[in-house]
Design a protein around this motif. Structure first.
Motif, PDB file in Angstrom:
ATOM      1  N   SER A  44       0.742  -1.151  -0.088  1.00 15.53           N
ATOM      2  CA  SER A  44      -0.107  -0.004  -0.015  1.00 15.53           C
ATOM      3  C   SER A  44       0.937   1.271  -0.022  1.00 15.53           C
ATOM      4  N   THR A  45       1.871   1.151   0.724  1.00 18.90           N
ATOM      5  CA  THR A  45       2.699   2.291   0.893  1.00 18.90           C
ATOM      6  C   THR A  45       3.493   2.750  -0.468  1.00 18.90           C
ATOM      7  N   ILE A  46       3.938   1.522  -1.070  1.00 22.81           N
ATOM      8  CA  ILE A  46       4.631   1.834  -2.453  1.00 22.81           C
ATOM      9  C   ILE A  46       3.757   2.000  -3.509  1.00 22.81           C
ATOM     10  N   ALA A  47       2.409   1.693  -3.433  1.00 18.37           N
ATOM     11  CA  ALA A  47       1.528   1.940  -4.435  1.00 18.37           C
ATOM     12  C   ALA A  47       0.881   3.522  -4.495  1.00 18.37           C
ATOM     13  N   MET A  48       1.126   3.964  -2.972  1.00 20.17           N
ATOM     14  CA  MET A  48       0.820   5.518  -2.884  1.00 20.17           C
ATOM     15  C   MET A  48       1.827   6.422  -3.257  1.00 20.17           C
ATOM     16  N   ILE A  49       3.087   5.908  -3.017  1.00 14.52           N
ATOM     17  CA  ILE A  49       4.188   6.716  -3.198  1.00 14.52           C
ATOM     18  C   ILE A  49       4.156   6.920  -4.950  1.00 14.52           C
ATOM     19  N   VAL A  50       4.318   5.582  -5.530  1.00 19.83           N
ATOM     20  CA  VAL A  50       4.307   5.722  -7.070  1.00 19.83           C
ATOM     21  C   VAL A  50       3.227   6.566  -7.597  1.00 19.83           C
ATOM     22  N   MET A  51       1.835   6.436  -7.063  1.00 16.28           N
ATOM     23  CA  MET A  51       0.836   7.166  -7.492  1.00 16.28           C
ATOM     24  C   MET A  51       1.323   8.854  -7.358  1.00 16.28           C
ATOM     25  N   ALA A  52       1.819   9.182  -6.115  1.00 10.23           N
ATOM     26  CA  ALA A  52       2.120  10.461  -5.696  1.00 10.23           C
ATOM     27  C   ALA A  52       3.087  11.177  -6.821  1.00 10.23           C
ATOM     28  N   VAL A  53       4.220  10.408  -7.038  1.00 11.13           N
ATOM     29  CA  VAL A  53       5.253  10.601  -7.883  1.00 11.13           C
ATOM     30  C   VAL A  53       4.770  10.844  -9.335  1.00 11.13           C
ATOM     31  N   LEU A  54       3.730  10.099  -9.762  1.00 14.92           N
ATOM     32  CA  LEU A  54       3.219  10.328 -10.951  1.00 14.92           C
ATOM     33  C   LEU A  54       2.499  11.489 -11.051  1.00 14.92           C
ATOM     34  N   TRP A  55       1.649  11.785 -10.081  1.00 13.66           N
ATOM     35  CA  TRP A  55       0.905  13.040  -9.923  1.00 13.66           C
ATOM     36  C   TRP A  55       1.917  14.208  -9.920  1.00 13.66           C
ATOM     37  N   ALA A  56       2.801  14.197  -9.409  1.00 13.47           N
ATOM     38  CA  ALA A  56       3.888  15.262  -9.395  1.00 13.47           C
ATOM     39  C   ALA A  56       4.412  15.590 -10.607  1.00 13.47           C
ATOM     40  N   VAL A  57       4.743  14.456 -11.188  1.00 19.03           N
ATOM     41  CA  VAL A  57       5.393  14.551 -12.697  1.00 19.03           C
ATOM     42  C   VAL A  57       4.449  15.323 -13.472  1.00 19.03           C
ATOM     43  N   ILE A  58       3.377  14.759 -13.590  1.00 21.69           N
ATOM     44  CA  ILE A  58       2.354  15.336 -14.689  1.00 21.69           C
ATOM     45  C   ILE A  58       1.886  16.652 -14.179  1.00 21.69           C
ATOM     46  N   VAL A  59       1.415  17.112 -13.204  1.00 16.32           N
ATOM     47  CA  VAL A  59       1.296  18.471 -12.772  1.00 16.32           C
ATOM     48  C   VAL A  59       2.480  19.254 -13.118  1.00 16.32           C
ATOM     49  N   GLY A  60       3.625  18.848 -12.763  1.00 16.09           N
ATOM     50  CA  GLY A  60       4.872  19.702 -13.234  1.00 16.09           C
ATOM     51  C   GLY A  60       5.040  19.897 -14.564  1.00 16.09           C
ATOM     52  N   TRP A  61       4.659  19.032 -15.408  1.00 12.68           N
ATOM     53  CA  TRP A  61       4.968  19.041 -16.881  1.00 12.68           C
ATOM     54  C   TRP A  61       3.907  19.697 -17.463  1.00 12.68           C
ATOM     55  N   ARG A  62       2.580  19.254 -17.213  1.00 10.57           N
ATOM     56  CA  ARG A  62       1.383  19.843 -17.951  1.00 10.57           C
ATOM     57  C   ARG A  62       0.643  20.958 -17.065  1.00 10.57           C
ATOM     58  N   CYS A  63       1.065  21.346 -16.052  1.00 13.89           N
ATOM     59  CA  CYS A  63       0.274  22.640 -15.346  1.00 13.89           C
ATOM     60  C   CYS A  63       1.237  23.578 -14.930  1.00 13.89           C
ATOM     61  N   VAL A  64       2.465  23.220 -13.964  1.00 16.73           N
ATOM     62  CA  VAL A  64       3.242  24.223 -13.716  1.00 16.73           C
ATOM     63  C   VAL A  64       3.898  24.898 -14.622  1.00 16.73           C
ATOM     64  N   ALA A  65       4.574  24.022 -15.542  1.00 19.72           N
ATOM     65  CA  ALA A  65       5.338  24.552 -16.499  1.00 19.72           C
ATOM     66  C   ALA A  65       4.721  25.450 -17.609  1.00 19.72           C
ATOM     67  N   PRO A  66       3.560  25.327 -18.002  1.00 18.52           N
ATOM     68  CA  PRO A  66       2.575  26.042 -18.834  1.00 18.52           C
ATOM     69  C   PRO A  66       2.467  27.519 -17.971  1.00 18.52           C
ATOM     70  N   LEU A  67       2.162  27.290 -16.919  1.00 18.74           N
ATOM     71  CA  LEU A  67       1.726  28.552 -15.858  1.00 18.74           C
ATOM     72  C   LEU A  67       2.988  29.533 -15.986  1.00 18.74           C
ATOM     73  N   ILE A  68       3.998  29.086 -15.800  1.00 19.42           N
ATOM     74  CA  ILE A  68       5.395  29.887 -15.582  1.00 19.42           C
ATOM     75  C   ILE A  68       5.605  30.499 -17.121  1.00 19.42           C
ATOM     76  N   SER A  69       5.415  29.573 -17.920  1.00 18.96           N
ATOM     77  CA  SER A  69       5.736  30.190 -19.435  1.00 18.96           C
ATOM     78  C   SER A  69       4.802  31.040 -19.826  1.00 18.96           C
ATOM     79  N   TRP A  70       3.664  31.151 -19.226  1.00 22.38           N
ATOM     80  CA  TRP A  70       2.617  32.092 -19.401  1.00 22.38           C
ATOM     81  C   TRP A  70       2.872  33.402 -18.679  1.00 22.38           C
ATOM     82  N   LYS A  71       3.499  33.249 -17.458  1.00 22.18           N
ATOM     83  CA  LYS A  71       3.900  34.443 -16.734  1.00 22.18           C
ATOM     84  C   LYS A  71       4.931  34.914 -17.224  1.00 22.18           C
ATOM     85  N   CYS A  72       5.857  34.204 -17.936  1.00 25.07           N
ATOM     86  CA  CYS A  72       7.169  34.873 -18.179  1.00 25.07           C
ATOM     87  C   CYS A  72       7.034  35.314 -19.868  1.00 25.07           C
ATOM     88  N   THR A  73       5.796  35.300 -20.363  1.00 31.77           N
ATOM     89  CA  THR A  73       5.716  35.936 -21.724  1.00 31.77           C
ATOM     90  C   THR A  73       5.066  37.293 -21.558  1.00 31.77           C
TER      91      THR A  73
END
Length: 206
Positions: free
Chosen positions: A55-84
């Protein structure tokens, strides 16, 4: 002094400063909501059906996947928008973009030969569109997702018109200063009434 004031030359007046339209952030926002919901559901299922280390490993994996996807598809476009940045001054149009590697375009008002805008039904409802700037010798440049594109178009048109009028007046003044007085053989030039019928230059006899 904050940006974009620090990017301006001395006595240059800032007329307009925009980031791209907020519609660029719709997809990142939806992605964040969906990914967060899926990750939360997955963590809930893992904690209910798995025990101990699994259970611990599964939750850690899903949390890491969440962080990667959010950083790639959400945070990066927001920063790019702010810096344009789309900036209009009384002398030029400036475009600045980039987070780590910065790039920019400067278009002097005197070189702009044509300004157009284009927007469809959805863009008209959102108050955005594409601005097209044609300079004297280069291919037209298109800038998408400009907020209030019609207002920006009108502002640019007025500034270009004023710039061209000023250049024309300056050219006329230089030409007159170089050839006007000398053409009449004196420093003062002809009498303003010399060309009128019934008027003659020179001293009037008694």
């Amino acid at each position: 002094m904050g940006y974009p004031q620090e990017a301006l030359a001395e006595e240059e007046e800032l007329l307009l400063h925009h980031h791209p339209h907020w519609k660029m952030l719709i997809l990142p926002a939806l992605t964040f909501i969906v990914v967060t919901a899926v990750a939360g559901f997955g963590i809930g299922v893992a904690s209910a059906r798995l025990n101990g280390t699994s259970s611990t490993i599964a939750m850690i994996v899903m949390a890491v996947l969440w962080a990667v996807i959010v950083g790639w598809r959400c945070v990066a476009p927001l920063i790019s928008w702010k810096c344009t940045h789309f900036i209009v001054t009384d002398r030029r149009v400036l475009i600045r973009q980039g987070v780590i590697t910065h790039s920019g375009i400067d278009i002097p008002m005197g070189r702009i030969s044509n300004v157009q805008f284009r927007h469809g039904l959805v863009d008209r409802m959102l108050g955005t569109g594409t601005l097209i700037i044609a300079s004297a010798s280069d291919d037209p440049l298109e800038f998408d997702d400009i907020p209030r594109v019609q207002r920006v178009h009108s502002l640019l048109y007025q500034q270009v018109f004023d710039s061209q009028s000023f250049d024309s007046q300056s050219f006329t003044s230089r030409e007159y200063g170089r050839s006007g007085p000398d053409a009449f053989g004196g420093g003062e030039g002809p009498s303003p009434d010399a060309g009128r019928p019934g008027w003659r230059t020179g001293r009037r006899g008694k």
